[in-house]
Design an enzyme around this catalytic site. Structure first.
Site, mmCIF file in Angstrom:
data_model
loop_
_atom_site.group_PDB
_atom_site.id
_atom_site.type_symbol
_atom_site.label_atom_id
_atom_site.label_comp_id
_atom_site.label_asym_id
_atom_site.label_seq_id
_atom_site.Cartn_x
_atom_site.Cartn_y
_atom_site.Cartn_z
ATOM 1 N N LYS A 90 0.854 -1.196 0.000
ATOM 2 C CA LYS A 90 0.000 0.000 0.000
ATOM 3 C C LYS A 90 0.881 1.234 0.000
ATOM 4 O O LYS A 90 1.832 1.328 0.778
ATOM 5 C CB LYS A 90 -0.877 0.006 1.281
ATOM 6 C CG LYS A 90 -1.800 1.206 1.376
ATOM 7 C CD LYS A 90 -3.086 0.983 0.608
ATOM 8 C CE LYS A 90 -3.900 2.242 0.420
ATOM 9 N NZ LYS A 90 -3.568 2.988 -0.828
ATOM 10 N N GLN A 111 7.166 4.149 3.899
ATOM 11 C CA GLN A 111 5.753 3.747 3.925
ATOM 12 C C GLN A 111 5.537 2.472 4.745
ATOM 13 O O GLN A 111 4.492 2.299 5.385
ATOM 14 C CB GLN A 111 5.257 3.546 2.481
ATOM 15 C CG GLN A 111 3.741 3.554 2.329
ATOM 16 C CD GLN A 111 3.153 4.956 2.282
ATOM 17 O OE1 GLN A 111 3.687 5.820 1.613
ATOM 18 N NE2 GLN A 111 2.072 5.172 2.996
ATOM 19 N N LYS A 114 5.346 3.653 8.394
ATOM 20 C CA LYS A 114 4.163 4.506 8.577
ATOM 21 C C LYS A 114 2.909 3.625 8.619
ATOM 22 O O LYS A 114 2.069 3.753 9.513
ATOM 23 C CB LYS A 114 4.071 5.487 7.403
ATOM 24 C CG LYS A 114 2.887 6.437 7.469
ATOM 25 C CD LYS A 114 2.632 7.149 6.147
ATOM 26 C CE LYS A 114 3.855 7.796 5.563
ATOM 27 N NZ LYS A 114 3.530 8.750 4.474
ATOM 28 N N LYS A 126 5.447 2.039 -3.057
ATOM 29 C CA LYS A 126 5.350 3.375 -3.670
ATOM 30 C C LYS A 126 5.576 3.219 -5.168
ATOM 31 O O LYS A 126 6.207 2.259 -5.596
ATOM 32 C CB LYS A 126 6.438 4.294 -3.091
ATOM 33 C CG LYS A 126 6.098 5.757 -3.192
ATOM 34 C CD LYS A 126 5.187 6.204 -2.071
ATOM 35 C CE LYS A 126 4.679 7.608 -2.237
ATOM 36 N NZ LYS A 126 4.022 8.096 -1.024
ATOM 37 N N ASP A 166 -0.133 10.910 -4.440
ATOM 38 C CA ASP A 166 1.002 11.576 -3.797
ATOM 39 C C ASP A 166 1.238 12.836 -4.643
ATOM 40 O O ASP A 166 0.299 13.293 -5.314
ATOM 41 C CB ASP A 166 2.244 10.657 -3.787
ATOM 42 C CG ASP A 166 3.346 11.149 -2.848
ATOM 43 O OD1 ASP A 166 3.251 10.930 -1.632
ATOM 44 O OD2 ASP A 166 4.305 11.790 -3.327
ATOM 45 N N THR A 209 -4.697 13.665 5.262
ATOM 46 C CA THR A 209 -3.279 13.805 5.647
ATOM 47 C C THR A 209 -3.089 15.095 6.450
ATOM 48 O O THR A 209 -2.501 15.080 7.542
ATOM 49 C CB THR A 209 -2.370 13.792 4.402
ATOM 50 O OG1 THR A 209 -2.731 12.680 3.587
ATOM 51 C CG2 THR A 209 -0.917 13.684 4.794
ATOM 52 N N SER A 384 -7.093 5.975 3.746
ATOM 53 C CA SER A 384 -7.058 5.037 2.615
ATOM 54 C C SER A 384 -7.478 3.640 3.099
ATOM 55 O O SER A 384 -8.214 2.931 2.410
ATOM 56 C CB SER A 384 -5.650 4.954 2.018
ATOM 57 O OG SER A 384 -5.430 5.990 1.098
HETATM 58 P P1 NDP Z 1 0.710 18.030 -4.212
HETATM 59 O O1 NDP Z 1 1.154 17.634 -5.562
HETATM 60 O O2 NDP Z 1 -0.721 18.232 -3.952
HETATM 61 O O3 NDP Z 1 1.477 19.340 -3.722
HETATM 62 C C1 NDP Z 1 2.871 19.393 -3.646
HETATM 63 C C2 NDP Z 1 3.281 20.783 -3.214
HETATM 64 O O4 NDP Z 1 4.680 20.803 -2.974
HETATM 65 C C3 NDP Z 1 3.027 21.845 -4.266
HETATM 66 O O5 NDP Z 1 2.794 23.047 -3.629
HETATM 67 C C4 NDP Z 1 4.345 21.892 -5.033
HETATM 68 O O6 NDP Z 1 4.578 23.135 -5.666
HETATM 69 C C5 NDP Z 1 5.323 21.666 -3.913
HETATM 70 N N1 NDP Z 1 6.515 20.965 -4.422
HETATM 71 C C6 NDP Z 1 6.576 19.775 -5.023
HETATM 72 N N2 NDP Z 1 7.823 19.455 -5.360
HETATM 73 C C7 NDP Z 1 8.568 20.484 -4.956
HETATM 74 C C8 NDP Z 1 9.937 20.762 -4.994
HETATM 75 N N3 NDP Z 1 10.819 19.892 -5.525
HETATM 76 N N4 NDP Z 1 10.356 21.932 -4.449
HETATM 77 C C9 NDP Z 1 9.469 22.800 -3.900
HETATM 78 N N5 NDP Z 1 8.143 22.595 -3.825
HETATM 79 C C10 NDP Z 1 7.721 21.452 -4.333
HETATM 80 O O7 NDP Z 1 1.309 16.905 -3.249
HETATM 81 P P2 NDP Z 1 0.864 16.533 -1.774
HETATM 82 O O8 NDP Z 1 0.423 17.732 -1.036
HETATM 83 O O9 NDP Z 1 -0.013 15.354 -1.856
HETATM 84 O O10 NDP Z 1 2.258 16.015 -1.169
HETATM 85 C C11 NDP Z 1 3.119 16.872 -0.432
HETATM 86 C C12 NDP Z 1 4.028 16.022 0.452
HETATM 87 O O11 NDP Z 1 3.213 15.234 1.346
HETATM 88 C C13 NDP Z 1 4.905 15.012 -0.282
HETATM 89 O O12 NDP Z 1 6.104 14.857 0.453
HETATM 90 C C14 NDP Z 1 4.106 13.707 -0.193
HETATM 91 O O13 NDP Z 1 4.924 12.573 -0.347
HETATM 92 C C15 NDP Z 1 3.544 13.838 1.216
HETATM 93 N N6 NDP Z 1 2.363 13.046 1.557
HETATM 94 C C16 NDP Z 1 1.235 13.097 0.792
HETATM 95 C C17 NDP Z 1 0.120 12.365 1.181
HETATM 96 C C18 NDP Z 1 -1.177 12.445 0.437
HETATM 97 O O14 NDP Z 1 -2.137 11.824 0.907
HETATM 98 N N7 NDP Z 1 -1.284 13.177 -0.655
HETATM 99 C C19 NDP Z 1 0.147 11.483 2.358
HETATM 100 C C20 NDP Z 1 1.350 11.590 3.128
HETATM 101 C C21 NDP Z 1 2.425 12.320 2.709
HETATM 102 P P3 NDP Z 1 4.035 23.411 -7.155
HETATM 103 O O15 NDP Z 1 2.563 23.700 -6.995
HETATM 104 O O16 NDP Z 1 4.829 24.584 -7.624
HETATM 105 O O17 NDP Z 1 4.314 22.174 -7.917
HETATM 106 O O1 2IT Z 2 2.875 9.074 1.631
HETATM 107 C C1 2IT Z 2 1.725 8.628 1.820
HETATM 108 O O2 2IT Z 2 1.378 8.131 2.899
HETATM 109 C C2 2IT Z 2 0.762 8.727 0.723
HETATM 110 N N1 2IT Z 2 1.087 9.292 -0.317
HETATM 111 C C3 2IT Z 2 -0.610 8.144 0.858
HETATM 112 C C4 2IT Z 2 -0.569 6.651 0.686
HETATM 113 C C5 2IT Z 2 -1.926 5.973 0.617
HETATM 114 O O3 2IT Z 2 -1.908 4.786 0.244
HETATM 115 O O4 2IT Z 2 -2.942 6.572 0.913
#
Ligand code: NDP
Ligand code: 2IT
Length: 451
Positions: A90, A111, A114, A126, A166, A209, A384
């Site tokens: 997952k 992961q 977590k 992943k 993600d 999240t 999830s």
């Molecule tokens: P999104 O794609 O929704 O948003 C990512 C954000 O981070 C955007 O604002 C983006 O900017 C910015 N970003 C991405 N890459 C870079 C970079 N290299 N340098 C600077 N800014 C960057 O992703 P999420 O919000 O889903 O994910 C954000 C973080 O949370 C990640 O680390 C992800 O692995 C983690 N995460 C996500 C989960 C989920 O359920 N979605 C669960 C747990 C963890 P821009 O808009 O300019 O691209």
């Molecule tokens: O980093 C994370 O925990 C996620 N991107 C979500 C994973 C999931 O299976 O919901």
């Protein structure tokens, strides 16, 4: 212990630059679990560290797709099935040009632990692609997702491997991927999570999240007898799914969030981030954050992501609590020192591994309340898991029910992490607590299941 030391030694000489980020994640976990190995010989005897570091399989495939000019484009797709000792693989899918095997191995490795902390029957995985969704039309995204699933469907299933979102993968992409899976297999099952609500998604999965990060932080501050977040200045980095919902929950509980950022720059709004405007810019229109100033002229925008000395504009803002919610290694030692000098009391990781090792060392040394990602952001995968339960039982839970279960889950994770840290002689160190508690759960299952 010799076995553990051998594995740590090897990590000091990574043989490929791409893998360095993976080794960064592994190093932290292996150093944390040394006391566990000292207290119980079984982990060395069964070579658990060596087995845990190696993914079960790395699936790498070509994704050829047609753009809007009828030109063929080729990207690389991956799924890293890391460990299924506790349940089916997952974890999310990331679509971003920086994606490579090393990044996905780090994310898949994190992961595992977590997912173990959630207490749900979930293994770790992943995947993703170096495809860049930015600037692509809906039809291009759909054609890319169709080609990606053409290959991925061979390896996933609701009892085998359940991908989710993600960076760069939200409800739209999950919808196309799910639709294509259904078309290829004729099977309408819960093979993906993060689906839109009207065809099987869970209420609150988009919010989970970010909301979970705040619930965890509240529980941690209470456990550590620190002041709560109400009325406190908070800084958040990122402007995506996790950042936006962290900001939303912080505002709901009365905190004042003064920043957000994207890959182009940082917004500082002393009056509090205008969430409606932020959602309009980033979730609906995919605009640069600079446009925020058109509606909020009193805010400021720092276009450079990093100053020449390597410091990040977000972490220069004085705050009570900081929430890195953008991406890995976005908070370095200089940033940590600045946060501490400015009186920050708490750092809670919404992104995966946003703090660099030297930053974490400073937070721990200065007794900052530090919530590591694998505990603090586990709310996403937790919901999830709730989506999988709802799909399997053909039920729909209400948003209130999911929210109550999410709060309970984050409080339980906090309790487990803090008591484990104490048990292994590192009271208040949530990094040690999360790594030991997660590792132990997976390791005990691996021992019981044999090789
Ligand atoms: P999104 O794609 O929704 O948003 C990512 C954000 O981070 C955007 O604002 C983006 O900017 C910015 N970003 C991405 N890459 C870079 C970079 N290299 N340098 C600077 N800014 C960057 O992703 P999420 O919000 O889903 O994910 C954000 C973080 O949370 C990640 O680390 C992800 O692995 C983690 N995460 C996500 C989960 C989920 O359920 N979605 C669960 C747990 C963890 P821009 O808009 O300019 O691209
Ligand atoms: O980093 C994370 O925990 C996620 N991107 C979500 C994973 C999931 O299976 O919901």
């Amino acid at each position: 212990m010799t076995h553990l030391n051998d594995e740590i030694q090897k990590l000091n000489n990574p043989n490929c630059a791409e893998e360095e980020i993976f080794y960064q994640a592994v190093r932290e976990v292996l150093h944390s679990v040394a006391p566990l190995h000292l207290s119980d010989r079984r982990y060395s005897l069964h070579k658990i560290a060596k087995r845990m570091i190696a993914p079960d399989r790395v699936i790498k495939f070509k994704v050829a797709w047609m753009d809007d000019r009828n030109e063929i484009q080729v990207n690389t797709g991956y799924r890293i099935q890391f460990n299924n000792a506790l349940g089916p693989y997952k974890g999310g899918l990331r679509f971003h040009p920086s994606v490579n095997e090393g990044i996905l191995k780090f994310l898949g490795f994190e992961q595992i632990f977590k997912n173990a902390l959630t207490g749900l029957p979930l293994g770790g995985a992943k995947g993703g692609s170096d495809f860049d969704p930015k600037g692509k039309s809906d039809f291009e995204i759909m054609r890319f997702c169709n080609s990606f699933m053409q290959e991925l469907h061979k390896y996933i299933g609701s009892r085998i491997d359940i991908p989710a979102g993600d960076i760069g993968v939200g409800a739209r992409e999950i919808g196309y991927l799910f639709g294509q899976y259904k078309k290829i297999t004729s099977s309408y099952d819960g093979v993906m999570t993060g689906k839109p609500y009207f065809f099987g998604g869970s209420p609150l999965r988009p919010e989970a999240t970010g909301y979970g990060v705040v619930y965890f932080t509240q529980a941690m501050l209470k456990t550590e007898n620190k002041e709560g977040l109400k009325g406190k200045i908070c800084t958040v980095s990122g402007a995506g799914n996790v950042a936006i919902h962290t900001i939303e929950k912080l505002r709901q509980i009365g905190a004042i969030v003064v920043s957000c950022s994207d890959s182009g720059g940082t917004i500082y709004d002393a009056d509090g981030i205008d969430l409606k405007l932020l959602k309009k810019l980033k979730l609906i229109r995919c605009e640069s954050l600079e446009k925020y100033l058109n509606d909020r002229p009193n805010a400021s925008y720092t276009p450079l992501d990093r100053y020449p000395d390597g410091a990040h504009a977000v972490w220069n803002i004085p705050c009570y609590a900081a929430f890195p919610c953008a991406t890995e290694n976005e908070l370095n030692g200089t940033d940590a020192a600045t946060l501490i000098a400015n009186g920050c009391s708490c750092v809670s990781e919404g992104a995966n591994m946003p703090s660099m090792p030297e930053a974490i060392a400073l937070f721990l040394e200065h007794k900052i309340c530090f919530a590591p990602a694998k505990a603090a952001n586990a709310g996403g995968v937790t919901v999830s898991g709730f989506e999988m339960s709802q799909n399997a039982s053909m039920e729909r839970w209400s948003a209130e029910e999911v929210d109550a279960k999410l709060q309970n889950a984050m409080q339980n994770i906090c309790h487990m992490v803090s008591t484990t840290a104490k048990e292994y002689g590192s009271e208040g160190n949530y990094v040690a607590g999360a790594n030991i508690a997660g590792f132990k759960r997976v390791a005990d299952a691996m021992i019981a299941e044999g090789i």
